[in-house]
Design an enzyme around this catalytic site. Structure first.
Site, short mmCIF file in Angstrom:
data_model
loop_
_atom_site.label_atom_id
_atom_site.label_comp_id
_atom_site.label_asym_id
_atom_site.label_seq_id
_atom_site.Cartn_x
_atom_site.Cartn_y
_atom_site.Cartn_z
N GLY A 1 6.83 3.24 18.12
CA GLY A 1 8.12 3.92 18.25
C GLY A 1 9.32 3.01 18.06
CB SER A 2 9.87 -0.31 16.54
OG SER A 2 9.46 -0.13 15.21
CG ASN B 1 7.42 9.92 5.98
OD1 ASN B 1 7.12 9.67 7.15
ND2 ASN B 1 6.79 9.35 4.96
CG HIS C 1 5.96 4.87 2.73
ND1 HIS C 1 4.74 5.22 3.29
CD2 HIS C 1 5.69 3.96 1.76
CE1 HIS C 1 3.78 4.56 2.67
NE2 HIS C 1 4.32 3.79 1.74
CB ILE D 1 3.18 17.48 6.61
CG1 ILE D 1 3.63 16.35 7.55
CG2 ILE D 1 3.90 18.77 6.88
CD1 ILE D 1 3.47 16.63 8.99
CG MET E 1 0.52 6.92 11.46
SD MET E 1 1.58 6.50 10.07
CE MET E 1 0.47 5.43 9.17
NE ARG E 2 -2.38 13.95 14.20
CZ ARG E 2 -3.67 14.16 14.43
NH1 ARG E 2 -4.37 14.95 13.63
NH2 ARG E 2 -4.27 13.60 15.45
CE LYS F 1 -7.67 19.04 7.96
NZ LYS F 1 -8.29 19.86 6.93
#
Ligand code: GAR
Length: 191
Positions: free
Chosen positions: A11-12, A109, A111, A95, A92-93, A65
């Site tokens: 959660g940084s 998102n 990345h 969508i 990390m799923r 997922k």
């Protein structure tokens, strides 16, 4: 602008968003809820620290997922927060279309590479192993193509000869911590 953050890890980046808000650098955005698919994720500890509701939402039985009954459960819980924007900060799923339709055009998102290079898992390690000299991070809208939606903004990180994977990763994270809050602030001003 009501922001809901979804994350699976330490959660940084969520912390960077909340610190930006505290410092008055998040424009007209406010974080109204944090959700995690992992009950032990560090991101959930930010809730009490910053006075924001934070909750675990079970996504079982799937591991990679968001699908089926869990997807419906997520949609209902997030809808109840009336979000203007959903921020995936290390969620990390994959969508799926049902979720995308529910929040069409409102999901962004983060990345850890300069997309379209090095999508998918471990963007930092992929770039490092490929030996590129320039990498960075990307904030983009989420579409059905994993890490493939329209790019909102990017930040560049240069890999120097004395960098190690660890120092490179630190630089990427520092770039992320600056980029994501600034994108959210900008989006909030243009609504
Ligand atoms: C970040 O580096 C983010 O770019 C990455 O997960 C990390 C979350 O860190 N996301 C992805 O790789 C998505 N494909 P955090 O939990 O400390 O914010």
């Amino acid at each position: 602008m009501r922001v809901v953050i979804l994350g699976s890890g330490r959660g940084s980046n969520a912390e960077a968003i909340l610190l930006a808000r505290q410092a008055g650098r998040l424009g007209r955005a406010e974080v109204v809820q944090i959700f995690s698919d992992r009950p032990d994720a560090g991101i959930l500890a930010l809730g009490p620290r910053f006075g924001v509701p934070a909750a675990f939402l079970d996504a079982a039985p799937y591991k990679t997922k968001l699908d089926g009954a869990a997807e419906e459960h997520y949609i209902a819980a997030i809808m109840a927060c009336r979000p203007d924007i959903l921020v995936l900060a290390g969620f990390m799923r994959v969508i799926k279309p049902r979720f995308l339709e529910a929040f069409a055009g409102r999901i962004i998102n983060l990345h850890p590479s300069l997309l379209p290079s090095f999508p998918g898992l471990d963007g930092i390690g992929q770039a490092w192993r490929r030996g590129v000299k320039i990498s960075g991070c990307t904030v983009h809208y989420v579409t059905s193509e994993v890490d493939g939606g329209p790019i909102i903004d990017q930040s560049v990180v240069r890999i120097e000869p004395d960098d190690t994977l660890e120092t490179f990763a630190e630089k990427i994270h520092a770039a992320e911590h600056a980029l994501l809050p600034s994108v959210i602030a900008r989006l909030s001003e243009h609504r």
